[in-house]
Design a protein around this motif. Structure first.
Motif, short mmCIF file in Angstrom:
data_model
loop_
_atom_site.label_atom_id
_atom_site.label_comp_id
_atom_site.label_asym_id
_atom_site.label_seq_id
_atom_site.Cartn_x
_atom_site.Cartn_y
_atom_site.Cartn_z
N ALA A 139 -1.49 123.04 31.33
CA ALA A 139 -0.09 123.17 31.69
C ALA A 139 0.01 123.21 33.22
CB ALA A 139 0.47 124.45 31.09
N ILE A 145 8.18 128.16 23.99
CA ILE A 145 7.60 129.35 24.59
C ILE A 145 6.09 129.20 24.72
CG2 ILE A 145 6.94 130.83 22.63
CD1 ILE A 145 8.87 132.88 23.88
N ARG A 146 5.53 128.35 23.91
CA ARG A 146 4.08 128.18 23.96
C ARG A 146 3.65 127.44 25.21
NH1 ARG A 146 1.67 127.03 18.33
NH2 ARG A 146 -0.07 127.29 19.73
N GLY A 147 4.56 126.74 25.79
CA GLY A 147 4.27 126.10 27.06
C GLY A 147 3.16 125.07 26.98
N PHE A 148 2.10 125.39 26.29
CA PHE A 148 0.90 124.57 26.29
C PHE A 148 1.04 123.33 25.41
CE2 PHE A 148 -1.52 127.55 28.65
CZ PHE A 148 -0.90 128.75 28.37
N ARG A 169 3.55 121.63 24.71
CA ARG A 169 4.56 120.67 25.12
C ARG A 169 4.00 119.62 26.08
NH1 ARG A 169 9.25 121.46 28.81
NH2 ARG A 169 8.10 123.29 29.46
#
Lengths: 145, 123
Positions: free
Chosen positions: A41, A31-34, A36
């Motif tokens: 992003a 959910i943090r997206g960043f 990953r």
């Protein structure tokens, strides 16, 4: 959640459990997206006429971001200053999660793009790059005679 | 104030991204930086209710018509993060500033919570 007391098929039960776990995980770490895919992003989308790239670059001066397109390879690079600079000796850092330092992300796009038709806009830390496809590469409707 | 006390996820709400933050404390208060790219001033909410601070924002997503996503790392249209404030922080002394998608929030401490140097008397 309904779990039967006497599972008829152990493997089906395990399978179901695994799926539930996966679902639970998809809402927490990614959910943090960043964290990953690194910074910034990126979201990439395409339309028949263009390719749209959205780079999430909060806290970076838009003028300092370098965007280049060469043979279908797009590079977004720059540097983000740390928010923790200039701390006094008695200041305490409780949470430190934000990215700091140099960044560079490279994306390979399709080779039907027109390097002369690139537009980039930056608003609220969201960089939007729009690249038009070459006219010849756009789908054409062929009339049947 | 430790980290586990300061961070807490919001219960039962629409899924949102958890924005990365930096929290720095000095003698007069706490400074919080949060990355909220794509959120404009109008779509950002900073709310203090009792001792709960809630940051939430919706992204301005104006996408061209007929666009198909080919690669997505940001998969939700909004951000939310909830913090529990401790007693010595004064919600009245709160200022917020949004620039280039970064929120800077400053929360001051109540006057009596600011450190005082205790004089040690030697007899």
């Amino acid at each position: 959640m309904d779990v039967s007391l006497f599972p008829r098929d152990m493997f089906a039960e395990l399978d179901r459990l695994q799926r539930q776990m996966q679902q639970a995980f998809e809402f927490s770490p990614s959910i943090r997206g960043f964290a990953r895919g690194g910074f910034p992003a990126l979201n990439v989308g395409s339309t028949p006429q263009s390719v749209e790239i959205y780079a999430y670059v909060p806290g970076v001066d838009p003028a300092s971001i370098e965007v280049s397109l060469e043979r279908g390879v797009l590079t977004v690079s720059g540097e983000r200053a740390s928010g923790l600079k200039g701390l006094g000796p008695k200041d305490t850092v409780h949470i430190e999660e934000r990215f700091a330092g140099k960044f560079r992300r490279v994306v390979t796009l399709s080779d039907d793009l027109d390097p002369d038709a690139v537009e980039a806009h930056c608003k609220d830390g969201l960089l939007h790059i729009s690249i038009k496809r070459k006219a010849a590469a756009q789908p054409r409707r062929i009339t049947i005679q | 104030m430790n980290e586990s006390k300061l961070t807490r996820e919001a219960p039962r709400e629409a899924p949102a991204l958890l924005p990365p933050v930096d929290v720095i404390e000095d003698a007069e208060g706490i400074t919080l930086y949060a990355d909220l790219p794509g959120v404009s001033k109008e779509r950002l909410t900073v709310q203090v209710e009792a001792d709960t601070l809630t940051l939430s924002g919706e992204m301005d997503l104006a996408m061209p018509q007929g666009m198909a996503a080919t690669h997505a790392e940001v998969t939700l249209p909004g951000y939310r993060r909830v913090f529990t404030l401790s007693k010595e922080l004064d919600a009245q002394k709160l200022s917020a500033e949004l620039k280039n998608g970064v929120l800077k929030l400053r929360i001051g401490k109540v006057a009596h919570a600011q450190p005082r140097k205790v004089q040690i008397k030697v007899d």
